[in-house]
Scaffold this motif. Sequence first.
Motif, PDB file in Angstrom:
ATOM      1  N   ALA A 183     -32.368  47.264 -33.749  1.00 57.60           N
ATOM      2  CA  ALA A 183     -30.938  46.965 -33.928  1.00 57.60           C
ATOM      3  C   ALA A 183     -30.112  48.250 -33.836  1.00 57.60           C
ATOM      4  CB  ALA A 183     -30.708  46.270 -35.263  1.00 57.60           C
ATOM      5  N   TRP A 184     -30.578  49.296 -34.489  1.00 62.09           N
ATOM      6  CA  TRP A 184     -29.837  50.577 -34.438  1.00 62.09           C
ATOM      7  C   TRP A 184     -29.825  51.140 -33.023  1.00 62.09           C
ATOM      8  CZ3 TRP A 184     -26.473  52.793 -37.612  1.00 62.09           C
ATOM      9  CH2 TRP A 184     -26.443  52.384 -38.948  1.00 62.09           C
ATOM     10  N   ILE A 192     -23.867  45.924 -37.546  1.00 62.94           N
ATOM     11  CA  ILE A 192     -25.167  45.237 -37.672  1.00 62.94           C
ATOM     12  C   ILE A 192     -25.130  44.436 -38.967  1.00 62.94           C
ATOM     13  CG2 ILE A 192     -27.675  45.534 -37.880  1.00 62.94           C
ATOM     14  CD1 ILE A 192     -27.293  48.346 -36.585  1.00 62.94           C
ATOM     15  N   LEU A 203     -23.623  49.074 -41.088  1.00 61.86           N
ATOM     16  CA  LEU A 203     -24.706  48.156 -41.449  1.00 61.86           C
ATOM     17  C   LEU A 203     -24.220  47.358 -42.647  1.00 61.86           C
ATOM     18  CD1 LEU A 203     -27.656  47.158 -41.243  1.00 61.86           C
ATOM     19  CD2 LEU A 203     -28.278  48.992 -42.820  1.00 61.86           C
ATOM     20  N   MET A 255     -35.195  46.897 -37.551  1.00 63.29           N
ATOM     21  CA  MET A 255     -33.979  47.680 -37.793  1.00 63.29           C
ATOM     22  C   MET A 255     -33.841  48.822 -36.781  1.00 63.29           C
ATOM     23  SD  MET A 255     -32.610  45.793 -39.886  1.00 63.29           S
ATOM     24  CE  MET A 255     -31.051  46.665 -39.948  1.00 63.29           C
ATOM     25  N   ASP A 256     -34.976  49.407 -36.374  1.00 65.49           N
ATOM     26  CA  ASP A 256     -34.910  50.453 -35.336  1.00 65.49           C
ATOM     27  C   ASP A 256     -34.328  49.884 -34.051  1.00 65.49           C
ATOM     28  OD1 ASP A 256     -35.973  52.337 -36.921  1.00 65.49           O
ATOM     29  OD2 ASP A 256     -37.986  52.306 -36.037  1.00 65.49           O
ATOM     30  N   THR A 304     -27.455  42.142 -41.631  1.00 60.19           N
ATOM     31  CA  THR A 304     -28.833  41.783 -41.984  1.00 60.19           C
ATOM     32  C   THR A 304     -28.893  41.286 -43.433  1.00 60.19           C
ATOM     33  OG1 THR A 304     -31.139  42.499 -41.753  1.00 60.19           O
ATOM     34  CG2 THR A 304     -29.641  44.085 -42.782  1.00 60.19           C
ATOM     35  N   ALA A 348     -29.529  41.213 -37.260  1.00 63.16           N
ATOM     36  CA  ALA A 348     -30.936  41.638 -37.324  1.00 63.16           C
ATOM     37  C   ALA A 348     -31.608  40.693 -38.324  1.00 63.16           C
ATOM     38  CB  ALA A 348     -31.029  43.087 -37.772  1.00 63.16           C
ATOM     39  N   THR A 370     -25.223  44.460 -45.287  1.00 67.02           N
ATOM     40  CA  THR A 370     -26.429  43.791 -45.789  1.00 67.02           C
ATOM     41  C   THR A 370     -26.070  42.769 -46.862  1.00 67.02           C
ATOM     42  OG1 THR A 370     -27.636  45.855 -45.383  1.00 67.02           O
ATOM     43  CG2 THR A 370     -28.749  44.210 -46.740  1.00 67.02           C
TER      44      THR A 370
END
Length: 248
Positions: A189-190, A50, A14, A186-187, A52, A100, A16
């Motif tokens: 995307a995961w 991911i 992830l 986020m759920d 974001t 995301a 960010t």
Amino acid sequence: MTLINLEVKDKIALLTLNRPEALNALNSAMLGELFHSLKKLEEDDLRCLIVTGSGEKAFAAGADISEMVEMTPDEAEEFAAFGQKVFSYLSTFPCPVIAAIHGYALGGGFELVLACDIRIAADTARFSFPETGLAITPGCGGTQRLARLTQASYAMDLIFTGRRIKGEEALEKGIINRLVPAIELMDEAWKMAEGIATKAPLGVRMSKEAILRGLDLDLEKGLEVEAELFAECFNSSDQKDAMRAFLK
Ligand code: CAA
């Protein structure tokens, strides 16, 4: 403070953007950190990445206007070339990349979104190219990637007018793959990343390469690329193991 946060769990990363006080506006330092983070992640043999933005309000509100305001043409060219290099690196990253997106994805933020493979947006997402209002063009791939992803005339509509679109229109135009309530972003995307991670990495990586290399080719040449990469998969024990396991 670091401008990019990284977390890696079970081969899923992830990344960010972490400049919430400026709505994650992309300055040179942040683009540099993004580039180095990607280089570092490439060594991790990831299954999925991911991307974001931090904070409630934005994925990223564009390139940093305070940094651009006094640039000379040479400096602007260098800035755009580096932004393009970073986003192209992301778009050809060896594992799938999921954006995301919540809140503002404007200008360079929209361009970053377009450089990802799959785009999941929250119902709070807003997309636009405000550049023409600032007397510039998009500089980090927006004119090229949006025109290829949708149509030239649609890219012209968004870029000439700078109008802001919501998730429904982005979904209808194929700019995003999924639109979800913000709380589920986020759920979702995961979940997608974990689903991809259950597949054989070689098959996923080669499929991404086939799609990307074929995009600028005619169909015949694209099919040749596909056959070449299909054949390459048979060089690996992964293919033998996966097919034998199925047959058992
Ligand atoms: N560059 C620099 N700073 C930015 C920024 C940007 N692109 N976007 C937001 N910020 C900063 C603001 O200056 C503000 O900082 P201060 O608190 O220090 O004043 C902070 O982020 C919060 O922003 P606002 O107070 O403006 O928040 P808002 O909710 O009232 O408005 C917004 C949000 C509509 C996104 C507004 O901030 C905005 O219009 N931002 C600029 C968007 C833009 O034009 N982006 C395109 C840049 S050009 C580009 O990206 C070129 C390229 O292709 C390479």
